[in-house]
Scaffold this active site. Structure first.
Site, short mmCIF file in Angstrom:
data_model
loop_
_atom_site.label_atom_id
_atom_site.label_comp_id
_atom_site.label_asym_id
_atom_site.label_seq_id
_atom_site.Cartn_x
_atom_site.Cartn_y
_atom_site.Cartn_z
N GLN A 1 -5.26 -1.67 9.18
CA GLN A 1 -5.12 -3.02 8.60
C GLN A 1 -5.74 -4.07 9.51
O GLN A 1 -5.45 -4.12 10.71
CB GLN A 1 -3.63 -3.31 8.35
CG GLN A 1 -3.35 -4.61 7.62
CD GLN A 1 -3.83 -4.62 6.17
OE1 GLN A 1 -3.89 -3.59 5.51
NE2 GLN A 1 -4.21 -5.78 5.68
N LYS B 1 0.84 -1.20 0.00
CA LYS B 1 0.00 0.00 0.00
C LYS B 1 0.88 1.25 0.00
O LYS B 1 0.60 2.22 -0.72
CB LYS B 1 -0.96 -0.02 1.20
CG LYS B 1 -2.11 -0.97 1.01
CD LYS B 1 -2.89 -1.29 2.27
CE LYS B 1 -3.92 -2.39 1.96
NZ LYS B 1 -4.62 -2.90 3.14
N ASP C 1 -11.60 2.41 3.27
CA ASP C 1 -11.95 0.99 3.17
C ASP C 1 -13.45 0.81 2.93
O ASP C 1 -13.89 -0.28 2.55
CB ASP C 1 -11.62 0.27 4.49
CG ASP C 1 -10.27 -0.42 4.48
OD1 ASP C 1 -9.88 -0.94 3.43
OD2 ASP C 1 -9.62 -0.43 5.55
N1 GUN Z 1 -7.23 -7.02 5.63
C1 GUN Z 1 -7.48 -7.77 4.52
N2 GUN Z 1 -8.07 -7.02 3.57
C2 GUN Z 1 -8.18 -5.78 4.07
C3 GUN Z 1 -8.70 -4.56 3.55
O1 GUN Z 1 -9.20 -4.47 2.42
N3 GUN Z 1 -8.63 -3.50 4.38
C4 GUN Z 1 -8.12 -3.57 5.63
N4 GUN Z 1 -8.11 -2.47 6.38
N5 GUN Z 1 -7.63 -4.68 6.15
C5 GUN Z 1 -7.66 -5.78 5.36
#
Ligand code: GUN
Length: 284
Positions: free
Chosen positions: A96, A52, A119
């Site tokens: 996350q 990211k 998200d």
């Molecule tokens: N963990 C796995 N996929 C995601 C996601 O799309 N966003 C977040 N914040 N955590 C994750």
């Protein structure tokens, strides 16, 4: 004859579009900013967060990473989110998941200002998606829709089956397919005679987290098969929820793992962060 949907290529196109729009925004003195919070040492999460950050750099965003120790308290995490809600240069906040078990992810998600919730996990954003009036789409389902669009297959009137009912993927995925006029069914671990349902799917999206679960007998001839799984096979090798080798010859289109849905999730996060920056600066 099946065709492979190249998630890396589609993802690159989305990122390039975001990069170009970011260039324009920067001329107006606006740089989109993303804060990524990670708690603990989960190796998979570490990789996702690194990717990211890398993507932010590629598209020209400002990014800040907050790597908190495993023993972080709920109060400390909440306070960080509140601080980031108040910071003008941070347009998007991503925590996350999964969090260590002593922390409550719902509490954190609820604290994120919905306009910074890139998200699209906050109940306000989830509700907005339900009624089709939203700023952000959740990254993975939105990425899947981009991949389906890239095939040129028209979703309208198709039978779409979503395997899995998670809040992050399955439920919003079904909603996005419904918005595009598919006839949608969700199947899950308690579904009776699951294969009889999946066999009717013109579009099959697998998001159950079980390595190579979807076999050829579960797939309709000519189906578009999208594999959201990130699993490990019996040799510890990365694979999806779909038995790719067994299933591919029945498909019109199929996504590989890796190189399918995975790269899309990050590109859609970039897109959401750009949108967040635009909205917060009164441009959208
Ligand atoms: N963990 C796995 N996929 C995601 C996601 O799309 N966003 C977040 N914040 N955590 C994750």
């Amino acid at each position: 004859m099946y065709r492979i949907i190249d998630g890396k290529a589609v993802s690159r196109q989305v990122k390039e579009q975001v990069r170009l729009e970011t260039e324009e925004l920067k001329k107006k003195g606006i740089t989109p900013g993303l804060a990524v919070i990670i708690v603990g040492e989960d190796p998979a999460s570490q990789v996702y967060v690194r990717n990211k950050e890398k993507a932010c750099e590629e598209v020209g965003f400002y990014s800040e990473k907050f790597a908190l120790p495993e023993n972080t308290t709920q109060q400390e995490l909440n306070n960080l989110v509140k601080e980031l809600n108040g910071r003008k240069e941070i347009n998007g906040i991503l925590c996350q998941l999964p969090l260590p078990s002593h922390l409550d992810d719902k509490e954190v998600i609820n604290l994120i200002n919905p306009i910074k919730d890139v998200d699209a996990f906050h109940p306000v954003n989830v509700g907005a998606i339900m009624i089709g009036d939203y700023n952000f789409l959740p990254c993975t389902p939105a990425g899947v829709m981009e991949l389906i669009h890239s095939t040129g297959v028209d979703v309208t009137g198709k039978k779409a089956v979503v395997m899995g009912r998670s809040n992050i993927v399955g439920k919003p995925m079904a909603m996005l397919l419904l918005h595009e006029n598919a006839t949608v069914e969700i199947v899950h671990s308690k579904t009776k005679d699951l294969a009889s349902v999946t066999r009717e799917a013109d579009i099959l999206v697998a998001a159950i987290g079980k390595a190579k679960f979807v076999t050829a007998d579960m797939v309709k001839d000519g189906a578009v098969v999208i594999d959201v799984g990130m699993d490990r096979d019996e040799n510890g090798k990365l694979c999806g929820d779909v038995d790719f080798e067994g299933v591919k010859d029945k498909c019109s289109y199929i996504t590989p793992v890796p190189g399918g849905v995975g790269p899309m999730t990050i590109s859609m996060l970039m897109k959401n962060t750009l949108t967040a920056a635009e909205i917060q600066n009164g441009i959208k």
